[in-house]
Design an enzyme around this catalytic site. Sequence first.
Site, PDB file in Angstrom:
ATOM      1  N   GLU A 179     -35.898 136.158 172.119  1.00 37.55           N
ATOM      2  CA  GLU A 179     -35.485 134.792 171.796  1.00 37.55           C
ATOM      3  C   GLU A 179     -34.210 134.371 172.537  1.00 37.55           C
ATOM      4  O   GLU A 179     -33.177 134.100 171.897  1.00 37.55           O
ATOM      5  CB  GLU A 179     -35.300 134.635 170.287  1.00 37.55           C
ATOM      6  CG  GLU A 179     -36.545 134.961 169.485  1.00 37.55           C
ATOM      7  CD  GLU A 179     -36.450 134.553 168.013  1.00 37.55           C
ATOM      8  OE1 GLU A 179     -35.365 134.127 167.569  1.00 37.55           O
ATOM      9  OE2 GLU A 179     -37.477 134.645 167.310  1.00 37.55           O
ATOM     10  N   GLU A 387     -43.125 138.705 166.453  1.00 43.66           N
ATOM     11  CA  GLU A 387     -42.512 138.533 165.127  1.00 43.66           C
ATOM     12  C   GLU A 387     -43.265 137.463 164.357  1.00 43.66           C
ATOM     13  O   GLU A 387     -43.590 136.404 164.894  1.00 43.66           O
ATOM     14  CB  GLU A 387     -41.052 138.068 165.217  1.00 43.66           C
ATOM     15  CG  GLU A 387     -40.070 139.139 165.558  1.00 43.66           C
ATOM     16  CD  GLU A 387     -38.630 138.621 165.627  1.00 43.66           C
ATOM     17  OE1 GLU A 387     -38.295 137.652 164.914  1.00 43.66           O
ATOM     18  OE2 GLU A 387     -37.867 139.183 166.416  1.00 43.66           O
TER      19      GLU A 387
HETATM   20  C1  FCB Z   1     -35.917 135.721 164.494  1.00 43.66           C
HETATM   21  C2  FCB Z   1     -35.095 136.896 164.973  1.00 43.66           C
HETATM   22  C3  FCB Z   1     -35.125 138.083 164.035  1.00 43.66           C
HETATM   23  C4  FCB Z   1     -35.069 137.653 162.591  1.00 43.66           C
HETATM   24  C5  FCB Z   1     -36.104 136.599 162.310  1.00 43.66           C
HETATM   25  C6  FCB Z   1     -36.143 136.150 160.873  1.00 43.66           C
HETATM   26  O1  FCB Z   1     -35.431 134.559 165.079  1.00 43.66           O
HETATM   27  O2  FCB Z   1     -35.560 137.317 166.237  1.00 43.66           O
HETATM   28  O3  FCB Z   1     -34.075 138.939 164.384  1.00 43.66           O
HETATM   29  O4  FCB Z   1     -33.801 137.244 162.282  1.00 43.66           O
HETATM   30  O5  FCB Z   1     -35.880 135.485 163.132  1.00 43.66           O
END
Ligand code: FCB
Length: 486
Positions: A179, A387
């Site tokens: 990110e 994620e």
């Molecule tokens: C993302 C991050 C991760 C975590 C999630 C909830 O943006 O990459 O580290 O904080 O959100």
Amino acid sequence: MTAVRPDIAPKQAPEATRFPTGFVWGAATAAYQVEGAAAEDGRTPSIWDTFSRTPGKVRNGDTGDIAADHYHLYRDDVALMKRLGLKAYRFSISWSRVQPTGRGPAVERGLDFYRKLVDELLEAGITPVATLYHWDLPQELEDAGGWPQRVTADRFADYAAIMAGALGDRVGTWTTFNEPWCSAFLGYGSGVHAPGRTEPASALRAAHHLNLAHGRAIEVLRGQLPAAVQTSVTLNLHQVRPLTASAADADSARRIDAVGNRIFTGPMLRGEYPEDLIADTRHLVDWSQLVRDGDLAAISRPVDVLGVNYYTPTLVSTPAEGAGDTRNDGHGASDHSPWPGSEHVAFHLAEGKERTAMNWSIDPNGLYSLLMDVTRDHPGLPLMVTENGAAFDDYVSPEGRVEDPERIAYLHGHLDAVQRAVADGADVRGYFLWSLMDNFEWAYGYSKRFGAVYVDYASQRRIPKASAHWYADVIRRHGLPQTGPA
Ligand code: FCB
């Protein structure tokens, strides 16, 4: 990823088997969020150590000093992963643990932790998926100017070379950045993340240097790694939707898509910065100076797989059209915008949708659309959901259990969306639940629990939540149970 082993091939009834053969089931964490051991074995502060010590920046004054103590408990954690049947573990490397000043030779004690972690994973039959940078710049490099300085990209390429040399061939996938949008725009724009600077022009400069660092690192990795090892980057692509069908809202959506998504996918996947992004931000930076000859060729070196993180969609309008909030973008409250050049865009929460403990609306279709949009814009690009998950107010019952039916429903809905995208042509290679276990949720400290495994921080006891057992069952079936949760 690695080839499917016969012992993990799908065994269940065919109607449940809509995930491709070899689809990887994983869970993710990040170094600063779980490791702890902040000052052990030569590690020096990263920008998150400094930021979390700055009064008022992190809820409750929480820091990552101890976190989930993964640094000491990694063997137990890998054993737990094995019991859950995970096929891959996505973790990140703490740069200041292996290269404390961000420059020069590596510290062997720091590298040893990752060597041991990788050994343990391989022994358990779990593929290591390593991210070089999940937001924790060595403080010394921030003191020298941080990501707005071009030289930080050179430092990153050196660090990538160290890691490729130390662990290269034993990791299944190397990811350069997690990110980069958050690093650039929350770190240097709104300041809700480390290093907490609020300089719109610096945020844009940081974005370009993160892109450049990515490209340089891909070159280094590709030069050092065996062909079977994959390279990637993980983006939090915003699934941007206009509030109404008006032209003004469409323009707001275009703007947020430009500075939220295409600022990365443009140079990385097409070798160019979008013209509309340049037009929206040219009062802040001189792109012709910032982007030097050869930069775009470097940034667009191909990756083997694109990681996408998704939690919730982004609903936007022009401010005139209603109750929207120019700061309520789900990324944390600040008087400063993380959207340089588009500070006037308003953000909304969808009506009638359930929300997580982050106040993010639950919308699995957003993940489906995201995967389909990327597939349409970049045909043939292999994808991985690196994620996806949700925070809820979990607690341990008097019987010692953690029941989290909301998380099971969230995961079920989103895995179903992945399955639909695959059926409709998206080449999705795997899914990583965020997170393996509860951890330090950045500016929210320990107040938000995203784990499939509950962590009792005082005792460091791990308690798999009901969702962990549910996910283990999904992995065993290589598919979703027929009926969703009640
Ligand atoms: C993302 C991050 C991760 C975590 C999630 C909830 O943006 O990459 O580290 O904080 O959100």
